[in-house]
Scaffold this motif. Structure first.
Motif, mmCIF file in Angstrom:
data_model
loop_
_atom_site.group_PDB
_atom_site.id
_atom_site.type_symbol
_atom_site.label_atom_id
_atom_site.label_comp_id
_atom_site.label_asym_id
_atom_site.label_seq_id
_atom_site.Cartn_x
_atom_site.Cartn_y
_atom_site.Cartn_z
ATOM 1 N N ALA A 112 -2.623 4.624 -6.429
ATOM 2 C CA ALA A 112 -1.808 5.558 -5.662
ATOM 3 C C ALA A 112 -2.495 5.953 -4.349
ATOM 4 C CB ALA A 112 -1.510 6.807 -6.495
ATOM 5 N N GLU A 168 -2.187 3.102 -1.955
ATOM 6 C CA GLU A 168 -0.805 2.973 -1.475
ATOM 7 C C GLU A 168 -0.514 4.014 -0.393
ATOM 8 O OE1 GLU A 168 2.475 0.905 -1.198
ATOM 9 O OE2 GLU A 168 1.185 0.488 -2.916
ATOM 10 N N VAL A 169 -1.007 5.244 -0.565
ATOM 11 C CA VAL A 169 -0.781 6.297 0.438
ATOM 12 C C VAL A 169 -1.515 5.970 1.735
ATOM 13 C CG1 VAL A 169 -1.185 8.725 0.994
ATOM 14 C CG2 VAL A 169 -0.350 8.101 -1.264
ATOM 15 N N ALA A 181 0.421 3.351 3.475
ATOM 16 C CA ALA A 181 1.647 3.868 4.092
ATOM 17 C C ALA A 181 1.369 4.515 5.445
ATOM 18 C CB ALA A 181 2.313 4.882 3.155
ATOM 19 N N ALA A 236 4.592 6.636 -3.310
ATOM 20 C CA ALA A 236 3.540 5.675 -3.673
ATOM 21 C C ALA A 236 3.526 5.414 -5.171
ATOM 22 C CB ALA A 236 2.177 6.200 -3.207
#
Length: 626
Positions: A269, A272-273, A276, A473
């Motif tokens: 996570a 993923e953040v 992003a 995420a």
């Protein structure tokens, strides 16, 4: 006609003059250009840009006339490779748009295909009504033709083989359920054999996932359940119900596995953040090579050193996410991802916090920090280089890197920098947190996720778009991959609790001539069986009083268990993570990577033995006459 997906763009002064159309493809082109913006200010200019800058201009439009049928319109769009066409009174040459022609609307491929399908059904119904003597013969004829086609497709060797496998699997499953439901005495007297059979069949199902077409997560979970039921209800004269001691062992194992699963969830996570927010620009801006082989070496060494300060599982997640931007070709990216697994496992060996097995030995005082770093660094890097020399030959140079989704190097926006460095700090703080508090690493990773979550909520407090926040995420994470991880580790855990792995270690000790060979075999075994219980069993076999801290045995076990897991994709947490992230299957990895990983494995062992012999004076001593 299409009323939702396309906008007609007319001249402001002459409302009848069509300037072009704005479609979903044009919007994607606008979004791509915006993503390549170097700064937030430049990105904002795209939102204020006039639509004519990104529309499909009138001179590139394809037209149809009211007299054209739906089938003709589909053919016109197909031949010209477009999904939308303008309906006008009169088309120009080659169905081009003539300025000044009256525009009646826009027609999309999707609407036309639905219309054609509806017309076909309607024509059959009208035909049956007009000719009652035919009844439903046209429809029935069509159904029979479909049945014949389905039968012809099924009548081939491949389909027959799959049907046989599925039937065999169903029979095996039904027989197993009947055996367990009957509380057979055979199970009580052959519980060990039953557990080994379940484990072997489960691994076969995982290895040949593409053949059986069963999801490996489902197979791993069923294997885990079967092993625990056998152990709890039939092992060592059990009465048919799980005892208190078995329930305690199950709780302990679930707690251990949950640590890793929560660690994986939180780390994924965070990555993923950061992604992003384009945080990996800090790394990708430094990678300018367009040579695939050059990039292969760069990523390999970057992974090697990162996994020494982070853990190899976290680094694998980060690097695979990065490869999705750097390497557009799927086949190339799988090979690069496999190389990341080899590099991460090799890099995790030579520091106490890089690999879980080295950490186990370090915490148990089998290893200390300075000797581990100084004596395992050279064998680890030799392992990496030998593997890369073999694997890089499979990389074919082409221009595919020019198609990567990375924008040109540009400064990272302030928000992105804050998120990136907070994410990196969260990952780096894991071993520090664990050392200072004595709490498990997953709690540190969850704490880091909480920090990132709170911070991004504050940064995007007024934003309507949720894509930059943690919930988005989390929705992108591969849940089936985490469940696969859970099933594998729970299965290995019950083999450890039952003593089967301990029996294997004792067998090796009694039948192999030297500890060097035992450590080598343990490393090879860790390619198939998780290295954590193997190393734990080895720690139980040999007393620390007999083999002191930093003894050759412990260092060699750390090297072999850490790098041996790269030989098969299921042999390490990094490999299992790659299977979930990039859908790499067992057979592909075995064919493309296993030989190269094995070459590096044996090169690393040879380097360590030669280095140890030099440091201990064995070579020099053997060359001097007494």
């Amino acid at each position: 006609m299409d009323k939702n997906e396309v906008a007609l763009v007319f001249d402001e002064e002459n409302e009848k003059e069509l300037m072009g159309i704005f479609t979903d493809f044009d919007f994607i082109r606008l979004s791509t250009e915006q993503a390549r913006a170097r700064t937030e200010e430049e990105s904002a200019t795209f939102l204020a840009a006039p639509v004519r800058s990104f529309m499909t201009p009138a001179d590139k439009l394809i037209c149809v006339e009211p007299t054209n049928t739906a089938s003709q319109a589909v053919a016109i769009m197909t031949n010209n490779n477009v999904r939308h066409t303008v309906l006008v009174d009169k088309c120009g040459p080659d169905f081009s748009y003539v300025p000044g022609t009256s525009v009646n609307g826009v027609v999309s491929m999707e609407v036309l295909l639905k219309l054609i399908q509806s017309d076909n059904r309607l024509s059959y119904e009208k035909l049956s009504q007009k000719f009652p003597g035919l009844a439903n013969k046209p429809i029935e004829q069509m159904r029979e033709e479909l049945k014949s086609q389905a039968n012809a497709l099924a009548n081939n060797e491949e389909t027959a083989k799959k049907d046989l496998i599925r039937a065999g699997t169903a029979i095996l499953g039904a027989g197993s359920l009947a055996l367990y439901a009957s509380q057979s005495a055979w199970l009580s007297s052959h519980a060990q054999l039953a557990m080994i059979a379940i484990f072997v069949l489960g691994y076969i199902g995982i290895i040949f996932e593409e053949v059986f077409e069963f999801n490996k997560a489902a197979v791993a979970l069923l294997m885990s359940t079967g092993l625990w039921v056998t152990y709890a209800d039939f092992y060592n004269g059990s009465t048919g119900l799980a005892s208190e001691s078995v329930l305690e062992q199950l709780s302990e194992q679930l707690a251990e596995v949950s640590d890793i699963c929560f660690f994986l969830l939180a780390a994924s996570a965070i990555v993923e953040v950061v992604d992003a927010h384009q945080g990996f620009k800090v790394v990708t801006n430094l990678i300018t090579t367009k040579s695939k082989k050059g990039l292969f070496w760069v990523i390999g060494f970057l992974t090697f050193f990162l996994s020494a300060i982070l853990n190899n599982l976290t680094v694998t997640i980060v690097m695979v996410s990065l490869l999705r931007k750097l390497v557009p070709n799927d086949d190339d990216r799988r090979l690069f991802g496999a190389m990341v697994v080899v590099a991460a496992n090799a890099g995790g060996v030579w520091t106490p916090i890089g690999d879980v097995t080295t950490t186990m030995l370090w915490i148990n005082n089998n290893l200390s920090t300075i000797p581990t770093v100084t004596e395992l660094f050279l064998p680890s890097i030799v392992c990496l280089v030998a593997s890369l020399f073999f694997l890089v030959n499979q990389v074919e140079e082409d221009s595919s890197l020019a198609e990567s989704t990375l924008p040109p190097p540009s400064p990272l926006a302030p928000r992105g920098q804050v998120v990136f460095w907070t994410g990196i700090a969260s990952l780096l703080a894991v071993p520090v947190f664990a050392e200072l508090t004595g709490l498990p690493p997953y709690l540190a990773m969850l704490t880091g996720l909480g920090v990132i979550w709170t911070m991004t909520d504050i940064i995007h407090m007024d934003d309507e778009d949720e894509e930059m926040k943690v919930p988005a995420a989390l929705s992108k994470l591969d849940t089936s991959g985490i469940l696969f991880f859970l099933g594998i580790l729970m299965s290995i855990g019950v083999l450890d609790k039952s003593g089967l792995l301990k029996d294997l270690a004792v067998f090796l000790n009694n039948n192999l001539p030297s500890q060097d060979i035992i450590a080598t075999v343990i490393g090879i075994a860790s390619a198939l069986i998780d290295n954590v219980p193997l190393v734990a069993a080895t720690m139980g076999m040999y007393d620390l009083a007999d083999y002191g801290t930093d003894d050759k045995l412990w260092q060699l076990i750390a090297l072999c268990a850490g790098t041996g897991g790269s030989i098969l994709v299921i042999g390490s947490a990094s490999g299992v993570a790659l299977m979930g992230l990039e859908k790499v299957d067992f057979l592909w990895y075995a064919k493309k990577v296993s030989v190269g990983a094995a070459i590096g494995y044996f090169a690393g062992i040879a380097t360590y033995l030669a280095q140890n012999a030099i440091l201990s004076g064995a070579l020099l001593g053997g060359s001097v006459s007494p």
